[in-house]
Design an enzyme around this catalytic site. Structure first.
Site: not given
Ligand code: OAD
Length: 253
Positions: A233, A104, A215, A121, A69, A129, A149
């Site tokens: 995007a 994000n 996407n 998230h 992190y 802590c 902490c």
């Molecule tokens: P992912 O990494 O699963 O998906 C990202 C998506 O963005 C994919 O479908 C890519 O094709 C798309 N992508 C990449 N670049 C792009 C661009 N320039 N323009 C548009 N789309 C683009 O990420 P998330 O769906 O955000 O949660 O993941 C969701 C959650 O999964 C995260 O918040 C995290 C993870 O588990 C936790 O940590 C709880």
């Protein structure tokens, strides 16, 4: 290059009284931040998210998880918002009620000028802590990794939601409310695999909202949405903004 934005979507957004936007890691990809499922590269190759983003992982190896992190926090701090973030901040000035919901943890929406962002998230910018589950403002530099902490001496962890943990209830409630009552729902840069965020699109669709996915690729959710706009995007969202408010020069993101 002009992106092809469906005219029905343009008209609906322009006339909308309320809109909800759900963003995922893809919205920050053009800021140089790896998407969640691409983040396991370099130093972190060979690791699965489940090895790093769980309470069990932290209990097993708190230093490893803290350092992962810390790496992500440093990347986010160096990154700058891209035209997709700015387009959403602009959109919020034009739609009477726009709710921005993000998965994000990088804070880039806020740095682009968005306000009242619902962070489903959590955020890399806060720590809490591990023992007491309360947000902690800072810590003394004792050299411990993770730091301790200042109140109870327990290890500090990032204030993000890990696999197996519940989302902040108020954030989830506000996001659900926004999805249920919006005229337009946009899902941007998310694979739509992680619940409960993934269900918001279907919820909005069932309540009659016009829905659109932005996407790079088609996803498992593409068939749920009225429109699927493929492309980065950072190009497609500014194109939507320009198409909906062409008379407004400041919408040229
Ligand atoms: P992912 O990494 O699963 O998906 C990202 C998506 O963005 C994919 O479908 C890519 O094709 C798309 N992508 C990449 N670049 C792009 C661009 N320039 N323009 C548009 N789309 C683009 O990420 P998330 O769906 O955000 O949660 O993941 C969701 C959650 O999964 C995260 O918040 C995290 C993870 O588990 C936790 O940590 C709880």
């Amino acid at each position: 290059m002009t992106e092809a934005i469906p005219s029905f979507l343009v008209k609906t957004l322009r006339a909308a009284r309320s809109a909800a936007v759900l963003t995922g890691a893809g919205v920050s990809a053009e800021s140089g931040l790896p998407t969640f499922r691409d983040a396991m590269t370099g130093l972190w190759a060979q690791r699965r998210p489940e090895d790093l983003a769980t309470a069990e992982a932290f209990r097993r190896d708190p230093r490893l998880v803290w350092e992962w992190y810390a790496w992500r926090r440093a990347l986010a701090a160096q990154a700058v918002p891209n035209p997709a973030h700015f387009a959403l901040a602009e959109m919020a000035r034009r739609v009477p009620r726009l709710t921005l919901i993000t998965q994000n943890v990088d804070g880039l929406h806020q740095r682009a000028g968005s306000w009242d962002v619902i962070e489903l998230h959590g955020s890399l910018s806060r720590v809490k802590c591990f023992r007491e589950d309360v947000v902690v403002e800072g810590w003394g530099e004792t050299g411990d990794v993770p730091p301790r902490c200042p109140r109870c001496g327990g290890p500090l962890r990032p204030d993000v939601v890990w696999f197996g943990e519940s989302l902040p209830p108020q954030a989830l409630e506000q996001a659900t409310e926004a999805a249920e009552h919006c005229d337009v729902f946009l899902s941007v840069g998310t694979l739509g695999l992680v619940e409960p965020a993934a269900s918001l699109l279907g919820l909005a669709a069932r309540r009659g909202a016009t829905t659109a996915l932005f996407n790079l690729e088609s996803t498992g959710q593409s068939s749920l949405a009225d429109f699927s706009i493929t492309g980065p995007a950072g190009r497609t969202l500014p194109a939507l903004l320009r198409a909906a408010w062409p008379e407004d020069g400041s919408a040229r993101g």
